[in-house]
Design an enzyme around this catalytic site. Structure first.
Site, PDB file in Angstrom:
ATOM      1  N   SER A  18       0.836  -1.211   0.000  1.00  0.00           N
ATOM      2  CA  SER A  18       0.000   0.000   0.000  1.00  0.00           C
ATOM      3  C   SER A  18       0.864   1.251   0.000  1.00  0.00           C
ATOM      4  O   SER A  18       1.967   1.268   0.565  1.00  0.00           O
ATOM      5  CB  SER A  18      -0.881   0.022   1.247  1.00  0.00           C
ATOM      6  OG  SER A  18      -1.540   1.268   1.350  1.00  0.00           O
ATOM      7  N   TYR A  46      -2.656  -1.505  10.215  1.00  0.00           N
ATOM      8  CA  TYR A  46      -2.664  -1.679   8.749  1.00  0.00           C
ATOM      9  C   TYR A  46      -1.307  -1.279   8.177  1.00  0.00           C
ATOM     10  O   TYR A  46      -0.698  -2.018   7.399  1.00  0.00           O
ATOM     11  CB  TYR A  46      -3.782  -0.824   8.132  1.00  0.00           C
ATOM     12  CG  TYR A  46      -3.877  -0.931   6.629  1.00  0.00           C
ATOM     13  CD1 TYR A  46      -4.620  -1.943   6.014  1.00  0.00           C
ATOM     14  CD2 TYR A  46      -3.213  -0.015   5.798  1.00  0.00           C
ATOM     15  CE1 TYR A  46      -4.708  -2.029   4.624  1.00  0.00           C
ATOM     16  CE2 TYR A  46      -3.300  -0.111   4.410  1.00  0.00           C
ATOM     17  CZ  TYR A  46      -4.048  -1.113   3.828  1.00  0.00           C
ATOM     18  OH  TYR A  46      -4.123  -1.204   2.452  1.00  0.00           O
TER      19      TYR A  46
HETATM   20  N1  LIG Z   1      -8.544   0.176  -2.052  1.00  0.00           N
HETATM   21  C1  LIG Z   1      -7.481   0.945  -1.821  1.00  0.00           C
HETATM   22  O1  LIG Z   1      -7.538   2.179  -1.825  1.00  0.00           O
HETATM   23  C2  LIG Z   1      -6.150   0.290  -1.522  1.00  0.00           C
HETATM   24  C3  LIG Z   1      -5.032   1.109  -1.417  1.00  0.00           C
HETATM   25  C4  LIG Z   1      -3.790   0.534  -1.152  1.00  0.00           C
HETATM   26  C5  LIG Z   1      -3.690  -0.841  -1.003  1.00  0.00           C
HETATM   27  N2  LIG Z   1      -4.806  -1.612  -1.112  1.00  0.00           N
HETATM   28  C6  LIG Z   1      -4.619  -3.057  -0.965  1.00  0.00           C
HETATM   29  O2  LIG Z   1      -5.085  -3.705  -2.139  1.00  0.00           O
HETATM   30  C7  LIG Z   1      -5.619  -4.988  -1.816  1.00  0.00           C
HETATM   31  C8  LIG Z   1      -7.035  -5.094  -2.302  1.00  0.00           C
HETATM   32  O3  LIG Z   1      -7.791  -4.007  -1.810  1.00  0.00           O
HETATM   33  P1  LIG Z   1      -9.324  -3.804  -2.199  1.00  0.00           P
HETATM   34  O4  LIG Z   1      -9.573  -2.360  -2.137  1.00  0.00           O
HETATM   35  O5  LIG Z   1      -9.662  -4.588  -3.400  1.00  0.00           O
HETATM   36  O6  LIG Z   1     -10.005  -4.468  -0.893  1.00  0.00           O
HETATM   37  P2  LIG Z   1     -11.435  -5.128  -0.694  1.00  0.00           P
HETATM   38  O7  LIG Z   1     -11.764  -4.979   0.748  1.00  0.00           O
HETATM   39  O8  LIG Z   1     -12.418  -4.614  -1.693  1.00  0.00           O
HETATM   40  O9  LIG Z   1     -11.161  -6.665  -1.021  1.00  0.00           O
HETATM   41  C9  LIG Z   1     -10.383  -7.446  -0.167  1.00  0.00           C
HETATM   42  C10 LIG Z   1     -10.751  -8.900  -0.384  1.00  0.00           C
HETATM   43  O10 LIG Z   1      -9.979  -9.675   0.546  1.00  0.00           O
HETATM   44  C11 LIG Z   1     -10.844 -10.675   1.112  1.00  0.00           C
HETATM   45  N3  LIG Z   1     -10.335 -11.090   2.413  1.00  0.00           N
HETATM   46  C12 LIG Z   1     -10.364 -10.371   3.580  1.00  0.00           C
HETATM   47  N4  LIG Z   1      -9.874 -11.120   4.583  1.00  0.00           N
HETATM   48  C13 LIG Z   1      -9.529 -12.316   4.035  1.00  0.00           C
HETATM   49  C14 LIG Z   1      -8.962 -13.495   4.588  1.00  0.00           C
HETATM   50  N5  LIG Z   1      -8.678 -13.608   5.882  1.00  0.00           N
HETATM   51  N6  LIG Z   1      -8.729 -14.533   3.748  1.00  0.00           N
HETATM   52  C15 LIG Z   1      -9.046 -14.434   2.415  1.00  0.00           C
HETATM   53  N7  LIG Z   1      -9.598 -13.354   1.866  1.00  0.00           N
HETATM   54  C16 LIG Z   1      -9.823 -12.296   2.667  1.00  0.00           C
HETATM   55  C17 LIG Z   1     -12.190  -9.975   1.196  1.00  0.00           C
HETATM   56  O11 LIG Z   1     -13.255 -10.920   1.347  1.00  0.00           O
HETATM   57  C18 LIG Z   1     -12.231  -9.199  -0.103  1.00  0.00           C
HETATM   58  O12 LIG Z   1     -12.781  -9.962  -1.149  1.00  0.00           O
HETATM   59  C19 LIG Z   1      -5.474  -5.117  -0.310  1.00  0.00           C
HETATM   60  O13 LIG Z   1      -4.251  -5.775  -0.037  1.00  0.00           O
HETATM   61  C20 LIG Z   1      -5.426  -3.671   0.159  1.00  0.00           C
HETATM   62  O14 LIG Z   1      -4.786  -3.551   1.403  1.00  0.00           O
HETATM   63  C21 LIG Z   1      -6.022  -1.084  -1.374  1.00  0.00           C
END
Ligand SMILES: NC(=O)c1ccc[n+]([C@@H]2O[C@H](COP(=O)([O-])OP(=O)(O)OC[C@H]3O[C@@H](n4cnc5c(N)ncnc54)[C@H](O)[C@@H]3O)[C@@H](O)[C@H]2O)c1
Length: 249
Positions: free
Chosen positions: A142, A156
């Site tokens: 991230s 986080y």
């Molecule tokens: N959305 C953002 O702005 C952003 C920014 C920086 C980094 N990220 C990172 O990108 C990745 C995806 O983010 P996103 O926005 O698509 O998130 P999201 O919350 O939409 O999706 C996350 C997915 O992970 C699954 N998940 C959660 N806990 C789990 C577990 N214990 N085992 C298996 N699956 C599990 C959830 O069910 C969900 O489908 C993550 O690693 C997040 O930290 C996101």
């Protein structure tokens, strides 16, 4: 990017970035294991991939549990030729809590899912990739690791800092076996993870982003596809920033 004949495991692929990554790799010809704690969401992703003409398997897995991860990888091997060519460690959870209000339980769950999950998934696929003498691992960290995470809790930020460090260590350890390891640092995206954020926060991010918008799941999926492909064969142990230039200063 061409992934025909390859099998990819994408964790957290029931929605958001994970779903876009899974669909992107599938469009390149990879068979996809859609691994998520949310089985109905994973099944929806599989249906979308099949509609696009791809092959996929929904596997319910909690990445924080070794037994659950091992069962998921076993299902993958049983379904798709005993191969795992690509692992995308994308599953994560997010909350914003002031540090003095953060409970030990919340800290532990965050670190277990976001950081231990990466370790457990890597541990499960490394012997397979070593046997194949090739593999690609892509870890999703991230932008919070660069900024201190204005909109994320200490747990986080710490967990994602761990992912960044693991990308370096895994790169050092696994290159000799033909296993290429890289990461992606996404900027803010309007996925379900950030759906509760105040719109003014998003407006501020867009204002400060030279390319003038937030990150889309497809921006991340295309970067992952590059890192998982032979085009990135000599990029190793690196984490690519995908944020529209918000860190330009
Ligand atoms: N959305 C953002 O702005 C952003 C920014 C920086 C980094 N990220 C990172 O990108 C990745 C995806 O983010 P996103 O926005 O698509 O998130 P999201 O919350 O939409 O999706 C996350 C997915 O992970 C699954 N998940 C959660 N806990 C789990 C577990 N214990 N085992 C298996 N699956 C599990 C959830 O069910 C969900 O489908 C993550 O690693 C997040 O930290 C996101």
């Amino acid at each position: 990017m061409e992934f025909t004949g390859q099998t990819a495991i994408v964790t957290g692929a029931a929605r958001g970035f994970g779903r876009a990554i899974a669909r992107r790799l599938a469009r390149g010809g990879a068979r996809i294991v859609v691994a998520d704690i949310n089985l109905p969401g994973a099944e929806k992703t599989v249906a979308l991939i099949r509609k696009d003409g791809g092959e996929a398997l929904a596997a319910q897995a909690d990445v924080a549990s070794a037994a659950s991860v091992e069962a998921m990888v076993k299902a993958a091997l049983g379904t798709f030729d005993g191969r795992v060519d690509i692992l995308v460690n994308n599953a994560a959870i997010w909350t914003l809590v002031p540090t003095e209000e953060l409970s030990e339980t919340d800290w532990d769950r965050m670190v277990d899912v976001n950081m231990k999950g990466v370790f457990l998934c890597c541990k499960a696929v490394i012997p397979i990739m070593k046997r194949q003498k090739r593999g690609h691992i892509v870890n999703i960290a991230s932008i919070a690791t660069r900024t201190g995470g204005t909109f994320a809790g200490l747990h986080y930020v710490a967990s994602k800092g761990g992912v960044l460090a693991m990308t370096k260590k895994l790169g050092k350890e696994l290159g000799q076996y033909g296993i290429v390891v890289n990461g992606v640092n996404p900027g803010t995206s309007q996925t379900e993870m950030t759906a509760t954020w105040d719109p003014t926060i998003i407006e501020g991010i867009i204002r400060n982003t030279p390319l003038g918008r937030t990150v889309t799941p497809e921006d991340i999926a295309d970067t992952v596809a590059f890192l998982a492909s032979d085009a990135a064969r000599f990029v190793h142990g690196e984490t690519v920033e995908v944020n529209g230039g918000i860190l330009c200063d």
